[in-house]
Design a protein around this motif. Structure first.
Motif, PDB file in Angstrom:
ATOM      1  N   ALA B 137       0.834  -1.205   0.000  1.00  0.00           N
ATOM      2  CA  ALA B 137       0.000   0.000   0.000  1.00  0.00           C
ATOM      3  C   ALA B 137       0.867   1.254   0.000  1.00  0.00           C
ATOM      4  O   ALA B 137       0.524   2.265  -0.616  1.00  0.00           O
ATOM      5  N   GLN B 138       2.001   1.181   0.710  1.00  0.00           N
ATOM      6  CA  GLN B 138       2.849   2.368   0.843  1.00  0.00           C
ATOM      7  C   GLN B 138       3.955   2.425  -0.210  1.00  0.00           C
ATOM      8  O   GLN B 138       4.756   3.356  -0.225  1.00  0.00           O
ATOM      9  N   SER B 139       4.000   1.420  -1.103  1.00  0.00           N
ATOM     10  CA  SER B 139       5.012   1.430  -2.161  1.00  0.00           C
ATOM     11  C   SER B 139       4.643   2.475  -3.200  1.00  0.00           C
ATOM     12  O   SER B 139       3.576   3.092  -3.149  1.00  0.00           O
ATOM     13  N   ARG B 140       5.536   2.646  -4.168  1.00  0.00           N
ATOM     14  CA  ARG B 140       5.258   3.590  -5.245  1.00  0.00           C
ATOM     15  C   ARG B 140       4.014   3.167  -6.019  1.00  0.00           C
ATOM     16  O   ARG B 140       3.324   4.003  -6.621  1.00  0.00           O
ATOM     17  N   PHE B 146      -6.607  -5.710  -3.095  1.00  0.00           N
ATOM     18  CA  PHE B 146      -5.872  -6.920  -2.733  1.00  0.00           C
ATOM     19  C   PHE B 146      -6.737  -8.134  -3.042  1.00  0.00           C
ATOM     20  O   PHE B 146      -7.923  -8.168  -2.697  1.00  0.00           O
ATOM     21  N   SER B 147      -6.128  -9.110  -3.699  1.00  0.00           N
ATOM     22  CA  SER B 147      -6.913 -10.287  -4.102  1.00  0.00           C
ATOM     23  C   SER B 147      -6.006 -11.487  -4.281  1.00  0.00           C
ATOM     24  O   SER B 147      -4.882 -11.354  -4.773  1.00  0.00           O
ATOM     25  N   TYR B 165      -7.468  -5.891   8.409  1.00  0.00           N
ATOM     26  CA  TYR B 165      -6.126  -5.316   8.258  1.00  0.00           C
ATOM     27  C   TYR B 165      -6.073  -4.321   7.103  1.00  0.00           C
ATOM     28  O   TYR B 165      -5.449  -3.265   7.201  1.00  0.00           O
ATOM     29  N   VAL B 166      -6.760  -4.652   6.037  1.00  0.00           N
ATOM     30  CA  VAL B 166      -6.690  -3.816   4.838  1.00  0.00           C
ATOM     31  C   VAL B 166      -7.388  -2.461   5.069  1.00  0.00           C
ATOM     32  O   VAL B 166      -7.084  -1.471   4.421  1.00  0.00           O
ATOM     33  N   GLY B 222     -16.912  -4.273   9.898  1.00  0.00           N
ATOM     34  CA  GLY B 222     -17.072  -2.935   9.333  1.00  0.00           C
ATOM     35  C   GLY B 222     -16.109  -2.649   8.197  1.00  0.00           C
ATOM     36  O   GLY B 222     -15.559  -1.547   8.088  1.00  0.00           O
ATOM     37  N   ALA B 223     -15.888  -3.639   7.353  1.00  0.00           N
ATOM     38  CA  ALA B 223     -14.934  -3.466   6.255  1.00  0.00           C
ATOM     39  C   ALA B 223     -15.655  -3.465   4.921  1.00  0.00           C
ATOM     40  O   ALA B 223     -16.833  -3.804   4.825  1.00  0.00           O
TER      41      ALA B 223
END
Lengths: 315, 439
Positions: B137-140, B146-147, B165-166, B222-223
Motif C-alpha cells: 500500500a505504501q510502495s510507489r 488486494f486479491s 487489516y486492509v 465494518g470493512a
C-alpha cells in the motif's frame, strides 16, 4: 455414420442396424476359420490413454477377425505417458495413415474433440471417455438383451417394452450414460437406482425413472438388472460410508437374486467386485449374462468397425 | 500534443467538441479549432470515458508465454480501456512491494493503459499468512486492491483478518468466491449439462456460500468487500440482501457471464472452459437484471490469456480462462445495451467511473469535464462484424467469440491525452511510449 462417439446420436433404425450386422459377425465366430477379409489393408489403431485390457483386447480381436492391421498405442511406457498431447498423438497417427482410431481417454469428451479437430481424418470410435460415454459397451449390452429374448431370431428386433434397472454409481458411469440413451432409442424403459450421492444432481432431461431403494426396484421385477462397478476411491470421497454398507443397501446379493424373476437378466459390464456390488452367486447364476456380454463385445466391435470402414468404400 | 474531437456524443446524450492539450480536456463547445491538433471526427460514434478493468491477468512476471504487460496493455487499449488492474497470480506472486512496483513500472514504460497492480492477500496465494499489505500500500505502486484471485481466501479467520487489516490502509479485498472442497476437480457448472456430459460439477452453492459468509464478515468488522466475477442467480440474491442491510459490498460480473451459458460445453471445446464456469440461462438473466438494478456494480473482464496448447486438448486437461479485453464492450452491448437494460451512461458507470472508484484510481470521476485527464474511447455501436483472430491484440487467442457476429467497434482510444487507437488500429508501441514521455 462417420464416427461412433456417443449412443445419443443413434436413432432406432441405426441402432437396430448395428445390432443386425453384429449378428452376422457373431456367425463368423462359429465358423472354423473365424476371419473375414473385409478390412484387408485398413489400419486400426487402439489408442488407449487409460489401461483397459478387456476393451482393448476386444477391439483387437474384432479388428483382426476383419483382417485389418491393428496397432496398439498404449499409455504405459510410450510417449503418451510422457505428456505427449492428444493433438500431437493424433497428428502422428494421421501421418502414419490410420483409417480408424479407437480411443480410450480419462477425460470426458476426448473422442469428440478428436473427431471435431482437423488433426486427423480417421474414423473415431469412442472406447470410453472419462465419465461420459462408452457406446460399444451399451451396444453389446443391448445385443445381449436382444439375444436373450429372441435368440437366433433377433434380427430386426428392437427392445420395445423391455424394463431395465441400472444400479450403482450412475454419476461417474460412462456405461450408464450410453445405456440410457441407447435403451431409450430402442424402446426400452430405464430405471436408475443409487444412493443420492451417486446420481447426477439434475436428471430432469434423462429419459429415466429414479429411485434409491434396490429392494423396491426388485419388487417391480425388471426384465434386466445391470450392476455397475463401484470404485474404491468413492468411499474416501464420502459418497457412501464403506463397502459393507454399500453392499447391504445396493449390492445384488444371493437373497435379492432369489427375489428376482427366473428370466431376469443379471448384467455387469465388468470387471466385477464380487461380494460388493454383486455376489458370486449372482455373477455365476444362469441369469447372469456376464460372459455373453464379453463374447458379444467382439461381434459388436466388428460391426462398428465394418460399418465405419467397409461401408465407406461401398458407398 | 493536442487532440480535437469533433461532434462527440457523450454518454449523457449531449454533443460537443472536445479539445485536449497536454493530457487534459481544456475546452468544450461547438466549432472548436486548434492549429496542429490531431482531429478525430466522432460524429455517429458513441464517446465513452476510458474504460477501467478491475480484473485483468497480464501474466508478467513469470508467464510471458501467455501475456506480457505490453501485449495485455495493447489488448486493453484496442478494447477501449485506459486502465487495468493486474491480478497478483504472477510468478513470483505480486505479494511484495518489489513485484508490484515492477509491474507498475512496466505499465508506465509502455503507456497504452494505466496499469494498477493488485496485491496478493496471502503470501504466494497460499491462503496461509497475510502478505505485506502495508508495504504494498505504501510502495510507489500505492496498492489499494488486494486479491488472491484464482484462489479463494477460504479460511474464515484469515478472511476476517484480511478484511480488518486492509482497512488500516484504506484498501479493499476482492474475493474470488469459490469454496475449495465443494469444487475439487470441478470442470463446469453443476447442472443438467454436466450430468449429461460426465464433467465434474462446480455447484452454484460453492460461490454463494462464500459470498454469504464474506458479506457477514464484512458487516461484523465494518470493512469493505468486493466480490469478483459473480456468476449465479443466487449470488445476485445474496449481494442484493447484503446491500439492503447496508453492508459495504461491491460486485462485478464478467462480459462472458452476461452472454454465454453452459450449453456451450456440449461441444467440449475448451475455449468455453472458464472459472467460475459458464452457468445457465436463468443465471445469465439474473446477472443482467442485477447489473441493471445496481446490485452488481461493475463489469470486469477477467481477461485470462493462455497459450494455444493448453486449450487444444481434452476439456479436463485444458486451462480455465478466456481473453476478454478486446471483446468486452461489444459483449456488453450485445447482452445488456441492445436489450434496453443499460443506457450508454450506465455503461460508462459500470465500465469506467465505478471500477475506478472501487480501485481508488483518480481522474475518472468527472470525465470530459474541463481540467479532467483525457481518457476516453470512441465507439461505433452501429458496426457489426464476425469476431476473428485479427480482433485480438494480446498473446492469447482463447476467445469464446471467434466466429460469432458481435456489434460495435472501437474506433479510437485516448489515454492521458495521447491516442493509443486511431482509425480502429492500435498506434505503434514506440509512438505510444513517446507519448508517455512527453506527457
Amino acid at each position: 455414420m462417420r464416427h461412433l462417439l456417443s449412443t445419443r446420436e443413434l436413432d432406432r433404425a441405426t441402432a437396430v442396424g448395428i445390432l443386425d450386422v453384429a449378428e452376422d459377425m457373431a456367425d463368423v465366430a462359429d465358423r472354423e476359420i473365424k476371419k473375414l477379409p473385409t478390412l484387408r489393408g485398413k489400419t486400426v489403431v487402439n489408442l488407449f490413454f487409460e489401461d483397459s485390457t478387456r476393451t482393448r483386447t476386444s477391439f483387437e480381436v474384432a479388428a483382426k477377425r476383419l483382417s485389418s492391421d491393428l496397432v496398439n498405442f498404449s499409455a504405459k511406457g510410450s510417449s503418451l505417458s510422457k505428456g505427449e498431447s492428444l493433438k500431437d498423438t493424433a497428428q502422428t497417427l494421421a501421418a502414419m495413415g490410420a483409417d480408424a482410431v479407437v480411443i480410450r481417454h480419462a477425460s470426458s469428451g476426448a473422442a469428440q474433440v478428436l473427431a471435431q479437430s482437423n488433426w486427423i481424418d480417421a474414423a473415431i470410435i469412442n472406447a470410453g471417455d472419462g465419465t461420459h460415454e462408452h457406446p460399444t459397451q451399451a451396444l453389446l449390452d443391448a445385443f445381449t438383451m436382444r439375444r436373450r429374448i429372441h435368440g437366433r431370431a433377433s434380427r430386426g428386433h428392437d427392445l420395445d417394452g423391455l424394463r431395465v434397472t441400472i444400479v450403482g454409481d450412475i454419476l461417474h458411469s460412462r456405461v450408464a450414460r450410453s445405456n440410457v440413451w441407447l435403451l431409450q432409442a430402442l424402446g426400452a424403459s430405464v430405471h436408475l437406482v443409487a444412493p443420492a450421492t451417486l446420481l447426477p444432481s439434475e436428471l430432469a432431461n434423462w429419459p429415466v425413472t429414479v429411485g434409491y431403494d434396490l429392494d423396491e426396484a426388485i419388487r417391480q421385477s425388471p426384465d434386466a438388472i445391470m450392476m455397475l462397478r463401484i470404485q474404491a476411491e468413492r468411499m474416501s470421497a464420502a459418497y457412501f460410508p464403506n463397502a459393507r454398507e454399500y453392499g447391504r443397501q445396493w449390492g445384488l446379493d444371493d437373497e435379492r437374486l432369489a427375489r428376482l424373476g427366473p428370466d431376469t437378466m443379471v448384467m455387469h459390464p465388468g470387471p466385477m467386485n464380487r461380494g460388493l456390488e454383486i455376489s458370486a452367486g449372482a455373477a455365476d447364476s444362469s441369469r447372469s449374462t456376464v460372459l455373453e456380454q464379453v463374447a458379444n463385445g467382439v461381434s459388436i466391435r466388428m460391426a462398428v468397425l465394418y460399418l465405419l470402414l467397409a461401408s465407406e468404400t461401398v458407398a | 500534443m493536442s487532440i480535437l474531437v469533433t461532434a462527440a456524443t457523450l454518454p449523457d446524450g449531449t454533443t460537443t467538441d472536445l479539445l485536449v492539450d497536454d493530457g487534459v480536456v481544456v475546452e468544450r463547445g461547438t466549432g472548436l479549432s486548434r492549429k496542429g491538433a490531431t482531429v478525430i471526427d466522432a460524429s455517429g460514434l458513441t464517446t465513452l470515458p476510458g474504460l477501467v478493468d478491475l480484473h485483468t491477468h497480464l501474466r508478467e512476471p513469470g508467464y510471458e508465454q501467455s501475456e506480457t504487460v505490453l501485449t495485455g496493455s495493447r489488448a486493453a487499449a484496442s478494447g477501449g480501456f485506459t486502465a487495468v488492474h493486474a491480478m497478483a497470480n504472477t510468478s513470483p506472486v505480486s505479494d511484495t512491494a518489489g513485484v508490484v512496483e515492477q509491474v507498475l513500472a512496466l505499465g508506465e514504460r509502455h503507456g497504452y493503459v494505466t496499469v494498477r497492480p493488485v496485491g496478493a492477500v496471502t503470501v504466494g496465494l497460499a491462503g496461509e499468512r497475510l502478505s505485506e499489505i502495508g508495504a504494498m500500500a505504501q510502495s510507489r505502486a500505492a496498492i489499494r486492491v488486494f486479491s488472491d484471485d484464482g484462489k479463494c481466501v477460504s479460511d474464515a479467520l484469515l478472511m476476517r483478518r484480511a478484511l480488518e487489516y486492509v482497512k488500516t490502509f484504506g484498501g479493499v479485498i476482492a474475493q474470488h468466491a469459490q469454496e475449495p472442497r465443494l469444487t475439487e476437480g470441478a470442470q463446469m457448472n453443476e447442472g443438467v449439462v454436466s450430468g449429461e456430459l460426465g464433467l465434474q460439477g462446480w455447484p452454484a452453492v460453492a460461490e454463494e456460500s462464500i459470498i454469504a459468509r464474506d458479506v457477514l464478515l464484512a458487516q461484523h468488522v465494518g470493512a469493505r468487500l468486493h466480490v469478483c466475477h459473480v456468476s449465479t442467480a443466487g449470488s445476485v440474491e445474496v449481494v442484493r440482501w447484503a446491500k439492503a442491510r447496508g453492508i459495504d459490498v461491491t460486485a462485478e460480473v464478467t462480459p462472458h457471464h452476461l452472454l454465454l451459458t453452459d450449453e456451450l460445453a456440449r461441444s467440449y471445446d475448451a475455449r468455453y472452459k472458464v472459472n467460475p464456469p459458464l452457468r445457465t440461462n436463468e443465471d445469465v438473466l439474473a446477472l443482467r437484471a442485477g447489473l441493471a438494478d445496481g446490485t452488481i456494480d461493475i463489469v470486469a473482464t477477467d481477461h485470462a490469456p493462455h497459450p494455444a496448447e493448453t486449450k487444444e486438448c481434452a476439456w479436463g486437461e485444458a486451462s480455465f480462462g478466456m481473453v476478454g479485453l478486446e471483446s468486452a464492450l461489444s459483449v456488453v452491448q450485445a447482452s445488456v445495451v441492445d436489450s434496453g437494460q443499460l443506457e450508454w451512461a450506465d455503461v460508462a458507470r459500470v465500465l469506467s467511473s465505478t471500477p475506478a472508484r472501487i480501485g481508488q484510481l483518480a481522474g475518472y470521476d468527472a470525465p470530459f469535464a474541463v481540467g479532467s485527464p483525457a481518457n476516453f474511447t470512441l465507439y461505433d455501436a452501429a458496426a457489426r462484424s464476425v469476431f476473428a483472430v485479427d480482433h485480438l491484440h494480446g498473446k492469447g487467442v482463447n476467445s469464446p467469440y471467434l466466429g460469432t457476429e458481435l456489434p460495435g467497434r472501437v474506433v479510437a482510444t485516448v489515454h492521458n491525452g495521447y491516442p493509443t487507437v486511431l482509425d480502429g488500429r492500435l498506434v505503434d508501441a514506440e509512438t505510444v511510449a513517446a507519448g508517455v514521455r512527453r506527457g
